[in-house]
Motif scaffolding. Structure first.
Motif, PDB file in Angstrom:
ATOM      1  N   ASP A 185       0.835  -1.216   0.000  1.00 12.41           N
ATOM      2  CA  ASP A 185       0.000   0.000   0.000  1.00 12.41           C
ATOM      3  C   ASP A 185       0.861   1.254   0.000  1.00 12.41           C
ATOM      4  OD1 ASP A 185      -2.377  -1.360  -0.061  1.00 12.41           O
ATOM      5  OD2 ASP A 185      -2.726  -1.254   2.103  1.00 12.41           O
ATOM      6  N   ALA A 186       1.941   1.250   0.779  1.00 16.89           N
ATOM      7  CA  ALA A 186       2.826   2.416   0.845  1.00 16.89           C
ATOM      8  C   ALA A 186       3.486   2.676  -0.504  1.00 16.89           C
ATOM      9  CB  ALA A 186       3.891   2.200   1.920  1.00 16.89           C
ATOM     10  N   SER A 187       3.910   1.615  -1.172  1.00 21.39           N
ATOM     11  CA  SER A 187       4.530   1.781  -2.491  1.00 21.39           C
ATOM     12  C   SER A 187       3.542   2.361  -3.491  1.00 21.39           C
ATOM     13  CB  SER A 187       5.048   0.420  -2.982  1.00 21.39           C
ATOM     14  OG  SER A 187       5.585   0.525  -4.278  1.00 21.39           O
ATOM     15  N   ARG A 188       2.302   1.886  -3.462  1.00 24.63           N
ATOM     16  CA  ARG A 188       1.282   2.394  -4.385  1.00 24.63           C
ATOM     17  C   ARG A 188       0.961   3.852  -4.100  1.00 24.63           C
ATOM     18  NH1 ARG A 188      -3.214  -0.086  -2.914  1.00 24.63           N
ATOM     19  NH2 ARG A 188      -4.353   0.663  -4.751  1.00 24.63           N
ATOM     20  N   ALA A 189       1.023   4.241  -2.822  1.00 30.74           N
ATOM     21  CA  ALA A 189       0.702   5.628  -2.465  1.00 30.74           C
ATOM     22  C   ALA A 189       1.875   6.573  -2.740  1.00 30.74           C
ATOM     23  CB  ALA A 189       0.315   5.700  -0.986  1.00 30.74           C
ATOM     24  N   LEU A 190       3.089   6.155  -2.390  1.00 31.07           N
ATOM     25  CA  LEU A 190       4.257   7.026  -2.522  1.00 31.07           C
ATOM     26  C   LEU A 190       4.759   7.129  -3.951  1.00 31.07           C
ATOM     27  CD1 LEU A 190       6.279   5.900   0.640  1.00 31.07           C
ATOM     28  CD2 LEU A 190       4.979   8.023   0.348  1.00 31.07           C
ATOM     29  N   PHE A 191       4.611   6.054  -4.722  1.00 31.25           N
ATOM     30  CA  PHE A 191       5.173   6.025  -6.081  1.00 31.25           C
ATOM     31  C   PHE A 191       4.092   5.816  -7.131  1.00 31.25           C
ATOM     32  CE2 PHE A 191       8.336   3.978  -3.177  1.00 31.25           C
ATOM     33  CZ  PHE A 191       9.206   5.066  -3.087  1.00 31.25           C
ATOM     34  N   SER A 192       2.954   6.437  -6.909  1.00 28.00           N
ATOM     35  CA  SER A 192       1.845   6.279  -7.850  1.00 28.00           C
ATOM     36  C   SER A 192       2.204   6.780  -9.246  1.00 28.00           C
ATOM     37  CB  SER A 192       0.603   7.031  -7.336  1.00 28.00           C
ATOM     38  OG  SER A 192       0.904   8.406  -7.127  1.00 28.00           O
ATOM     39  N   ASP A 193       3.115   7.737  -9.331  1.00 33.08           N
ATOM     40  CA  ASP A 193       3.559   8.258 -10.632  1.00 33.08           C
ATOM     41  C   ASP A 193       4.880   7.641 -11.080  1.00 33.08           C
ATOM     42  OD1 ASP A 193       1.348   9.975 -10.788  1.00 33.08           O
ATOM     43  OD2 ASP A 193       2.373  11.507  -9.597  1.00 33.08           O
TER      44      ASP A 193
END
Length: 525
Positions: A185-193
């Motif tokens: 979840d953190a990866s999807r939120a922090l590196f969404s772009d």
């Protein structure tokens, strides 16, 4: 008078449960492993690292295949299934290799190959390349890693501390899973772009970042292996001795033929096949639940803010707490009974989501699944290793999984078909959570039902009354307690005694039983 006797009986049962609950926090369990070889503690660290690599990867695999390579749900599901099939294929083919190489070199070669495979997946851009890695290098690497650690726990412990070591081993796996869910979840939120790797022009998406962290975790295991793993084993007196694999003396083919002639091996084959129904629920946690949640609660596979990783983390969080508590409180309940009862609970869990696509229903699904897992799953380790002969653990566990080829493939295909049919990213057809999860639940329920029916074959010494009771659970628990002495003294083969000894139990009780039935214990070990 009868009422007073009944009240007194209930009070004594409650006191007994309380005593066993307090024993969870007893220093005696920790004292039992404090003098274990340092290899045991290294294996715990390796389990943390390898489990993070596996869970973070498995949680995003089908989503990764669909978003990065535009695979349909069915295509991604079949690839997921093929990955599982080839993990089993290589496991069967490499079982004797594990016994021949030993723990250290199996872990070393598996970690090196696993690091390379995960990095290739992280950076590849061609779907064909990804599929090739998923059916060759990665499953081969895992066949040299994951099963070996279970074998290592058996060799680095003895009867009196093996069960507690397996409990810690299982907790390590779930601590890693607890980290993996929020990390996704953190990866999807922090590196969404996306993110560009330092000192390079390589840009990774959020899901590729997850794969990169799993590769790093696998690489660290290479370094940890060289902290001092030796080829040793611990005898029943706690003495550390060099380990000499019998397979090197008799040859791989002879070792395999010898195992195929043993009745206990075929019991393990049947048991493994039956347990796959419940295992299917966990595979749907990886392959089906993330896409289901993204589509139902976010609208599409690219939706942000749907915390499927946090929901996934409910499971390991509960397991870390419940496994020691359930194990100690129900120490005297037979292992096979625990497996069947826990399987009933776990298999029923998908029916919560069949009530509707709601966050509370998904959470109750995971909570119920975790309760069942806490009851049955740790006992599976003991049951499997009890059947496996010394020096043949790798052959046993690998050949016993041979029937799972088709099952794993069908599970992947089933996941893709269920999503495309009942939860498409872009309707029509209309989404139907009730149908999707009812099918999953009904399929899973076959496991405990068949284990009850085939109990005389799988566990002939156990009483047939193993269906989980509702109102009389305390009565049955007391019956198990009362039969403790009879079971340990009346066993002809020593197998029931071994199962009892390796149950989650009070250390002092285990020592007393070991000293009073030394000859039976020796034959069991």
């Amino acid at each position: 008078m009868e009422v007073d006797d009944e009240i007194g009986s209930v009070e004594s049962k409650v006191d007994g449960v309380g005593d066993r609950l307090c024993s969870v926090f007893s220093r005696s369990h920790w004292d039992s492993i404090k003098d274990s070889p340092h290899e045991l503690w290294i294996v715990f660290v390796l389990k943390l690292l390898s489990s993070y690599s596996y869970f973070s990867f498995a949680l995003v695999l089908t989503l990764f295949l669909s978003t990065e390579f535009q695979m349909s749900d069915v295509e991604a599901g079949w690839v997921y299934g093929l990955y599982g099939v080839f993990s089993t294929v290589f496991g069967v083919l490499c079982g004797w290799v594990v016994d021949w190489l030993g723990v250290k070199w199996s872990l070393f070669f598996g970690a090196i190959l696993g690091t390379i495979a995960r990095l290739l997946l992280c950076f590849c851009t061609a779907p064909r390349s990804a599929v090739i890695v998923l059916v060759t290098a990665l499953p081969f690497a895992e066949s040299l890693g994951i099963p070996v650690m279970t074998i290592a726990i058996k060799r680095y412990t003895h009867t009196s501390n093996r069960t507690f070591a397996f409990a810690l081993y299982y907790s390590c796996m779930n601590i890693a899973a607890l980290v993996a869910g929020p990390a996704v979840d953190a990866s999807r939120a922090l590196f969404s772009d996306g993110v560009t790797l330092p000192l390079t022009s390589i840009r990774l998406s959020a899901l590729r970042v997850v794969l990169f962290t799993s590769a790093v975790s696998t690489f660290i295991t290479v370094l940890v292996v060289f902290m001092g793993l030796r080829e040793i084993e611990v005898n029943e007196d706690g003495e550390i001795m060099p380990y000499h694999p019998p397979s090197r003396q008799v040859g791989a083919w002879k070792a395999t033929v010898r195992v195929l002639k043993e009745k206990s091996f075929w019991r393990l084959v049947l048991f493994t096949l039956l347990l796959m129904g419940v295992g299917l629920v966990f595979r749907h946690m990886d392959s089906t639940l993330p896409k289901f949640m993204l589509r139902e609660f976010g609208g599409s596979d690219d939706a942000e803010g749907v915390p499927f990783g946090m929901v996934y983390a409910i499971n390991p969080a509960m397991i870390i707490v419940l496994v020691p508590l359930v194990g100690m409180v129900l120490t005297r309940v037979d292992s096979y009974t625990m497996i069947v009862r826990g399987s009933f609970v776990a298999a029923a869990s998908p029916f919560w989501v069949a009530l509707g696509a709601h966050y509370w229903a998904v959470c109750m699904f995971v909570v119920t699944l975790s309760l069942g897992e806490a009851v049955y799953s740790p006992r599976v380790y003991d049951y499997t290793m009890q059947l496996a002969g010394r020096g043949s653990e790798g052959v046993y566990t690998s050949l016993a999984s041979a029937p799972l080829f088709a099952v794993k493939l069908l599970t992947g295909g089933m996941s893709g078909w269920l999503l495309e049919r009942f939860c498409p990213e872009h309707p029509p057809p209309e989404r139907n959570a009730a149908a999707l999860w009812s099918i999953v639940g009904a399929t899973s329920m076959l496991s405990p039902i068949l284990m009850v029916i085939l109990q005389p074959v799988l566990h002939p010494k156990q009483s047939p009354n193993i269906i989980p009771p509702v109102l009389n659970s305390m009565h049955h628990l007391e019956d198990d307690n009362a039969s403790e002495g009879h079971n340990s003294e009346s066993s002809n083969t020593g197998e029931s005694d071994a199962e009892y000894q390796t149950g989650f139990g009070n250390l002092e009780r285990l020592r007393r039983q070991h000293s009073s039935s030394n000859s039976s214990s020796s034959s069991s070990s």
